[in-house]
Write a protein that holds these residues in place. Sequence first.
Motif, short mmCIF file in Angstrom:
data_model
loop_
_atom_site.label_atom_id
_atom_site.label_comp_id
_atom_site.label_asym_id
_atom_site.label_seq_id
_atom_site.Cartn_x
_atom_site.Cartn_y
_atom_site.Cartn_z
N ALA A 132 9.14 -7.15 -27.51
CA ALA A 132 8.44 -8.29 -28.11
C ALA A 132 9.44 -9.42 -28.23
O ALA A 132 10.40 -9.33 -29.00
CB ALA A 132 7.87 -7.92 -29.47
N PHE A 133 9.23 -10.48 -27.47
CA PHE A 133 10.18 -11.58 -27.38
C PHE A 133 9.47 -12.89 -27.69
O PHE A 133 8.48 -13.24 -27.04
CB PHE A 133 10.81 -11.66 -25.99
N THR A 134 9.97 -13.63 -28.68
CA THR A 134 9.41 -14.93 -28.99
C THR A 134 10.03 -15.98 -28.09
O THR A 134 11.25 -16.18 -28.10
CB THR A 134 9.65 -15.29 -30.47
N LEU A 135 9.19 -16.63 -27.30
CA LEU A 135 9.66 -17.63 -26.35
C LEU A 135 9.79 -18.99 -27.02
O LEU A 135 9.34 -19.20 -28.14
CB LEU A 135 8.69 -17.72 -25.17
N LYS A 136 10.39 -19.93 -26.31
CA LYS A 136 10.52 -21.30 -26.81
C LYS A 136 9.15 -21.89 -27.11
O LYS A 136 9.00 -22.71 -28.01
CB LYS A 136 11.27 -22.14 -25.78
N SER A 137 8.14 -21.47 -26.36
CA SER A 137 6.78 -21.95 -26.56
C SER A 137 6.15 -21.43 -27.85
O SER A 137 5.11 -21.92 -28.29
CB SER A 137 5.90 -21.51 -25.39
N GLY A 138 6.79 -20.41 -28.46
CA GLY A 138 6.23 -19.78 -29.65
C GLY A 138 5.38 -18.57 -29.33
O GLY A 138 4.99 -17.81 -30.24
N ARG A 139 5.09 -18.35 -28.06
CA ARG A 139 4.31 -17.18 -27.67
C ARG A 139 5.18 -15.92 -27.76
O ARG A 139 6.38 -15.97 -27.55
CB ARG A 139 3.82 -17.33 -26.23
N GLU A 140 4.53 -14.80 -28.06
CA GLU A 140 5.24 -13.53 -28.08
C GLU A 140 5.00 -12.83 -26.76
O GLU A 140 3.89 -12.41 -26.45
CB GLU A 140 4.79 -12.64 -29.24
#
Length: 232
Positions: free
Chosen positions: A31-39
Motif C-alpha cells: 500500500a503506497f501513497t502516491l504524490k497524487s494522494g491515491r493509494e
Amino acid sequence: MTSRSLGSPLPPFKQTFLQTLLQSKILTFGAFTLKSGRESPYFFNAGLFNTGRLLTSLGTAYANTIHTSTSLPPFDVIFGPAYKGIPLATIALAKLYELAPERYADVGYAFDRKEVKDHGEGGRMVGMGLEGKRVLVVDDVITAGTAIRGAVSAIEEAGGTVVGIVVALDRMERIGGVGADERKGSAIMEVKKDMGVEVLAILNLDELIVGVTDEGDRRRMLEYRGKYGAVE
C-alpha cells in the motif's frame, strides 16, 4: 510465501525485464501513497536501477522495445532529459547498437543541462547536435507530462523534431488525484494527443496484471485499474 514468478504470454524480453523488476524489488507490492494522494497497490522505483547488471537490463529492455516497434518512425538521435534520462539514453543506444550495428551505428545521443553553461563550449545541449535531426526521447516515466513537454520544447529550440517517446512504465491512470480535478485520459494519452507523436512503454499496468501470478497482487491491481484507469 506465494510465488510471483512469471507465467504469461508477454514477449520474452518483457518477461525477462519484469522478472528482474520483481527480483530486485524495483517493483514492489503493498500500500503506497502516491504524490497524487491515491493509494496504489504497487510501486515502481526507477532509482533502484543502480548497478551495472540492473542498468544493463533496463537498457536491453529499452532497446528491444524500440527495435521491435512497428509504430516508431526512423530517428537520428536518442535524447535523455536531465538528469535521470541521461544514463537511460546512453545505455539504450549502446544496447541498440549491439542488437543491430548496421542500423544504429550512426545514431547519436544527446542530453540537456538543467542550467545553461556559460563557459567552455557553452550552451544547454550536450552530445550530437539536434539541428535538423529526428529525435527519440527516452525517460523513466511520464507522470503529469510537464517534464516531457519541457524536454520537447528544448529539443525544438535546438532545431530538432521529436518523433517519439519511450518510457519504462505506463501506469495507465487518469491525471489528477485526491482533492484535485481528474481528467479521463492519462498523461501519456495527453502527450500523444497534444504532440502528435508515438509514446511507448516497456511495460504498462495491463502487462503487469498479466505477468504477475500472485492472485492477491493481480486482484488489487485490477481494482486499482478499475478505479483510476484512464479512458480513451
